[in-house]
Every structure is written in structure tokens, then in C-alpha cells.
Design an enzyme around this catalytic site. Structure first.
Site, PDB file in Angstrom:
ATOM      1  N   ASP A 199       0.793  -1.293   0.145  1.00 39.19           N
ATOM      2  CA  ASP A 199      -0.044   0.111   0.295  1.00 39.19           C
ATOM      3  C   ASP A 199       0.811   1.272   0.148  1.00 39.19           C
ATOM      4  O   ASP A 199       1.932   1.314   0.529  1.00 39.19           O
ATOM      5  CB  ASP A 199      -0.976  -0.003   1.216  1.00 39.19           C
ATOM      6  CG  ASP A 199      -1.751   1.129   1.328  1.00 39.19           C
ATOM      7  OD1 ASP A 199      -2.811   1.216   0.597  1.00 39.19           O
ATOM      8  OD2 ASP A 199      -1.702   1.991   2.175  1.00 39.19           O
ATOM      9  N   GLU A 224       1.911  -0.001  -4.931  1.00 42.26           N
ATOM     10  CA  GLU A 224       0.877   0.635  -5.217  1.00 42.26           C
ATOM     11  C   GLU A 224       1.327   2.111  -5.623  1.00 42.26           C
ATOM     12  O   GLU A 224       1.824   3.055  -4.753  1.00 42.26           O
ATOM     13  CB  GLU A 224      -0.124   1.112  -4.112  1.00 42.26           C
ATOM     14  CG  GLU A 224      -1.447   2.200  -4.541  1.00 42.26           C
ATOM     15  CD  GLU A 224      -2.172   2.680  -3.305  1.00 42.26           C
ATOM     16  OE1 GLU A 224      -3.572   2.953  -3.747  1.00 42.26           O
ATOM     17  OE2 GLU A 224      -1.994   2.599  -2.310  1.00 42.26           O
TER      18      GLU A 224
END
Length: 611
Positions: free
Chosen positions: A323, A352
């Protein structure tokens, strides 16, 4: 008298041993490359003790911080076989022992095969997928209780619910599951997404137990499927026990206290950026409830590396999605990523990197020709292809192509593949849990769904499908995150519509599911799609044609984004068609003759296996 003295000694030892409230990692493994293991011991004034360890194991470092409730003890486990080690804590005449186990490692663990472009990843949010165990929807020790009537509340989905429906995911044609985080998140509200974790060694008990997570991986491996953990390196939640009693002041980024990230990830590589702007990107907090971790602190970095490796080894994982990768301290996150891939050379990690420029996204992929200019290497094998996601956004509504409209958006995206070190290891997707829903954007138009899914299933990279898309689930991002994260119909006993079963699907759900199942299961058989080269042609009349090919196999994909039928002159594609005279069309199952021309209906996709 002796019995009384023994009882007093035992009670005294227990009371002193209770001084240790946490030990992390809770155990380690033999034969690891990462063998300088930093063990965190936490308890009231634990740092007042001197530490030793049994079996001639070497303590290479002891760190005591400004907080006396912590001590970090590093041991060399290089030649230590599986056994129980005994740590002795001594303060004057008082002492106690804490056991630490070195466990056996799985055979060939370091060489585990990860996910790649032969896979299709199914992204799900466990709280919204299926409730396999209603008894754990609310628990006493965690603040937020189950409340399915609250759109942004906890709805009760769990690990057992995923296990119960692995056959569904497998039937669909997906080969891997990426679940949003499962570790404990003790926020008072909105904790269902679990990105504000409060204990990164424990599965949130509302999802199940650590053993349940191991069982999920084992059940998936029986089906030759892969499990991907969503790892968060950038931040924890404000309820994390270490935020409530910080080991060091700089364990988290302090300004002092909270400061908002500016979210400008370009400052990480902008040679003209001010130091202040770069700092506020890397060090600023994502939101006030998510304290920003300081990976430039060696204690923090070691903690995160060990935690990641521990989960891979403990749960037998097959990959990571990371993330907010590009918000981390860029030097620290590179060390974190390299340490994991040094331990597991074939382990894939996708980060990400939510940016809208291929050069900027390329910067974060391993061996990037762009980052090389600044002598930087993130060591991150894969990034998420957000520019392709951008192209998916409105392209199928652009019926009349212009210079920059229609299928040229796809073409232009792939013309920039030269910027990437490995374009076939990019994660490609129509949508995810943070974006608008594809079927909402296109009002559940099946023809447009066919076009989008065909691109996803046949283009270079690793396709990722968001749960429910395959049954026409929609949701309006403008109404908030809860609307794009609705419950999967049939995941709860009270649901009237059970889309997990053929008989329980509505006609619309069946229409979408059957098409997706056909294309994804065909994809499993195509080496040209998995690893083949890409050759594409400039779109004409809003028709995009590309080939995926190896020496032994060629697939031709035709996408007609017009409302009207189009007739293609096949002589234009002679370079790739060569001596092919016919094709099997995957979607319709029909035979196609490859003579002078080929007709294709409006808003239609064709996948041709050339013969």
C-alpha cells in the site's frame, strides 16, 4: 517447608515474567539469510535488566531506548538449528527466563514461486465478501462491533467466508487472491478496510485467527492458487500499541505530532523540488488516524523487514501488494524490498504507485531506466498500471474517435512500454477498492464490459479483477467508499440473492459471470498471453487491433469501439498474419476465415487463436 519455598519461587518468577507483555517476532526460522534477528521485548521497565541467551548463541547487539519499556536484542541465528532458546533477564539478584523458538523451515521455502503474468488476481475486501463465522462479528477486546446496517461499518465478512468460496473464485478462472489487510485494526469506526493496523503480528479476531490465515493459504495451495498479502509499510493506525507507548520519539514522523502529507509523490524524484516539499510527501501523515512510520530509523526498518519475512514464512505466502509504496522514505523502502527479495528471489511484490505518467510510475519499478539516471533502484518487481486504468475510465463511451479520443488512448498507453524495465510484470486493472466501479461508470453495459474485460484478459501484464465485477456489481465513488465496497450477494445467510451459485444468480449476473469465466479460463491455456510479445496497430475508425505472440502461438485481438459494424482489410496486418488462414474465435466459439477482409459488429471484441 520446601514445597512452600518452591511455591513462593514459582509465584515470584511468574510475577517477574509477566513483566514481558510482548515479544516480536514471536519466533523465527532456521536457515534464513536474514539471520541477524532483532527481537523486541516489551514490558514495564524491561530495559533495567541485563540480557543473556542460552546455547552459545551470540548476542550481537542490545539497544535500549529512551523508553525503558523496550529492549531490542539482536542474535545471530546463522548456524542455529531448530530449538528453544532461553533468554535470561537479570536485575541484581532477580532474574527470569523467556523462551524464544527457532522453528524448522519448509523445504525449498526460499525458492517459492510467486504470482506472475500467467495469473489472474482476484481482489476482495474480506469484510464485504462472505461471513463464514457470524460468532466473531463482534468481540469484546476490539472497539468497533458488527453493524451491517451501517454502510461504513463492519459487516462481518471473514477468512472462513473466503475459504468457503474458494471454489467460486477458482471456477471463475482467477488463480490468486489479493485480500485487503487482515491484521488487527482497533479503530473506533471505519475499521473494516484494516489499513490502520493496531497489531501487525495478529490477524484481527473479527476475521479469524492466525491459524485461520494459514489454513486459507493451505486450502488455496491445494487448488494451485496463490495468496497475496496486502502489506502496509507507510503507516499504522493510531490505536497501535506501539503508538500509544512509543519505543523512540522518532519511531513515527513528528512535526511534532501530526502533519498532513502533501501527496505530491513527484517530489521523491523531482530534481527541482524543495526539501520541505519532499519531506511533507514522505514524512507527512496520510490521514490523522494513521501515524507515519519512519523507515529511516534502523529499528523501525528492521522491525518491518522481519515482520514481512515472518508472515511469508509463517503463512506460506505467495506475494505482496504494498500500500502507498511511493509515500515511503524512498531509501528505506528500497532496503525493505531488497531484503525480502534477497530472502525469496522469485517473490513478486507489486507496489501501489498511484501516478498518471508512465515515466513517473516506471521510476518505482526495479531496474528502472528512469530511476537509473538518479542512481536509484527501488528493487520493487512490479507497479500498478494506473495510466491504463485511466484509459479504461471513459474510452468505451467515446464512439467517435478523435486524435486523442477513443481507442487511441489504449494505443498511446502501450507506446510508452519502453520506459519500463519489465512491462509484463505490471499489474493491470479496470478498478480496485479505491476507484470508481467500472460497471457504474458504464451503467452495466454488457458490450462495454466485454470490451474492457477482453483488454484486461489479453494485454501484457498481470490482470487483477475486483470482487463482484464479474456479476455486474456497481457502486458510486461519489457516494463514498462504502458504495464501491458493497457486500457480495450471497455472502450472508440472510441474503435473498446468492450470486456464488449458478442457480442463485440473476439473469444479468449470469450473463456477466459466464462471459468472464469463459475468457479467464481460456487465458489459463495461452502462453502467448502469459509471456508473448505485443505488436499493435494504430487504431483506425475507433478499431484497435493487436497481437500477442510467441514462436509457437499467435493471438489476434480486435476491439471495435464504434456503434456500427466495421470491415477490416487484413492485408494491413500481413506482418503478423503471415501464412495463417483461419482462426478460432474464443468468445463466440466460431471458426473465422482469414482471407481479404474481416467484419466485426459494433461495440464488439474478438479474440482469435490463429491457425
Amino acid at each position: 517447608m520446601k514445597k512452600l519455598l518452591y511455591l513462593i519461587l514459582v509465584l515470584f518468577t511468574i510475577s517477574i515474567s509477566a513483566q514481558i507483555e510482548k515479544m516480536e517476532p514471536p519466533f523465527w526460522y532456521e536457515g534464513m539469510n536474514y539471520n541477524q534477528v532483532q527481537i523486541l521485548f516489551y514490558g514495564k521497565n524491561i530495559a533495567q535488566n541485563q540480557v543473556s541467551v542460552s546455547d552459545n548463541v551470540v548476542i550481537t547487539n542490545v539497544v535500549k531506548t529512551e523508553n525503558p519499556n523496550y529492549v531490542f536484542v539482536t542474535i545471530n541465528t546463522k548456524d542455529v538449528s531448530s530449538r528453544i532458546l532461553h533468554f535470561t533477564f537479570r536485575n541484581g539478584r532477580k532474574s527470569f527466563v523467556k523462551d524464544f523458538e527457532i522453528k524448522k523451515r519448509r523445504p525449498n521455502s526460499a525458492l517459492r514461486k510467486s504470482f506472475d503474468s500467467s495469473d489472474v488476481i482476484y481482489l476482495l475486501m474480506p469484510d464485504r465478501f462472505a461471513n463464514g463465522n457470524p460468532d466473531n462479528d463482534s468481540v469484546k477486546k476490539l472497539q468497533e462491533k458488527g453493524n451491517r446496517s451501517l454502510p461504513g461499518g463492519r459487516h462481518g465478512g471473514d477468512i472462513q467466508g473466503i475459504i468457503d468460496h474458494l471454489d467460486y473464485v477458482q471456477e471463475l478462472g482467477a488463480t490468486a487472491i489479493w485480500s485487503t489487510p487482515l491484521c488487527e485494526d482497533n479503530d473506533k469506526g471505519y475499521s473494516y478496510h484494516t489499513y490502520g493496523q493496531s497489531d501487525v503480528y495478529q490477524i484481527d479476531v473479527r476475521y479469524g485467527t492466525n491459524e485461520d490465515y494459514k489454513r486459507l493459504a493451505a486450502e488455496m495451495h491445494k487448488r494451485d492458487m496463490k495468496l497475496i498479502l496486502d502489506y502496509v509499510t507507510n503507516h499504522w493506525g493510531a490505536e497501535h500499541w506501539m503508538f500509544k507507548d512509543m519505543p523512540t520519539y522518532d519511531w513515527f514522523h513528528q512535526f511534532p505530532g501530526y502533519a498532513q502529507s502533501n501527496y505530491r509523490m513527484t517530489t521523491q524524484f523531482d530534481s527541482n523540488a524543495s526539501q520541505r516539499d519532499a519531506k511533507y510527501c514522505m514524512d507527512g501523515w496520510f490521514v490523522p488516524s494513521m501515524p507515519d512510520l519512519n523507515q529511516s530509523n534502523p529499528l523501525v526498518l528492521n522491525y518491518l523487514i522481519q515482520n514481512a519475512i515472518w508472515w511469508i514464512e509463517y503463512a506460506d505466502l505467495d506475494g505482496f501488494r504494498v500500500d502507498t509504496y511511493s509515500y515511503n522514505d524512498k531509501e528505506g523502502i528500497a532496503k525493505w524490498t531488497k531484503a525480502i527479495t534477497d530472502e525469496y528471489p522469485y517473490f513478486n511484490i507489486v507496489g501501489e504507485v498511484w501516478m498518471h505518467d508512465q515515466a513517473q510510475m516506471s521510476y518505482w519499478q526495479k531496474d528502472s531506466p528512469i530511476a537509473k539516471i538518479q542512481s536509484y533502484n527501488s528493487y520493487l518487481p512490479s507497479v500498478m498500471d494506473f495510466t491504463l486504468h485511466d484509459a479504461f475510465g471513459n474510452v468505451f463511451n467515446e464512439n467517435n474517435a478523435g486524435w486523442n479520443d477513443g481507442m487511441i488512448k489504449f494505443y498511446d498507453n502501450f507506446t510508452n512500454d519502453f520506459l519500463y524495465a519489465n512491462p509484463n510484470n505490471l499489474l493491470i486493472f479496470l478498478e480496485n477498492h479505491d476507484t470508481g466501479r467500472f460497471n457504474q461508470n458504464y451503467q452495466k453495459d454488457f458490450k462495454k464490459y466485454q470490451l474492457g474485460m477482453t483488454v484486461l484478459a489479453t494485454m501484457r501484464g498481470i490482470p487483477q479483477l475486483y470482487y463482484g465485477t464479474e456479476i455486474a456489481m456497481a457502486g458510486d465513488k461519489g457516494k463514498g467508499d462504502a458504495d464501491i465496497r458493497q457486500d457480495f450477494p450471497g455472502g450472508w445467510e440472510s441474503d435473498s440473492n446468492n450470486a456464488f451459485t449458478n442457480s442463485g444468480r440473476t439473469a444479468e449476473q449470469k450473463h456477466f459471470f459466464d462471459f468472464t469465466k469463459k475468457v479467464l479460463n481460456w487465458r489459463k491455456t495461452s502462453k502467448a498471453i502469459h509471456n508473448g510479445k505485443l505488436m499493435h496497430y494504430i487504431p483506425e475508425n475507433n478499431v484497435y487491433v493487436y497481437f500477442r505472440y510467441t514462436d509457437d502461438e499467435t493471438v489476434m485481438v480486435i476491439l471495435n469501439n464504434n456503434l456500427e459494424n466495421q470491415t477490416l482489410s487484413l492485408s494491413r496486418f500481413e506482418e503478423r498474419l503471415k501464412d495463417f488462414t483461419s482462426a478460432d474465435e474464443v468468445i463466440s466459439g466460431s471458426k473465422i476465415s482469414l482471407e481479404k477482409e474481416l467484419s466485426i459488429s459494433g461495440k464488439t471484441a474478438m479474440i482469435l487463436e490463429l491457425k
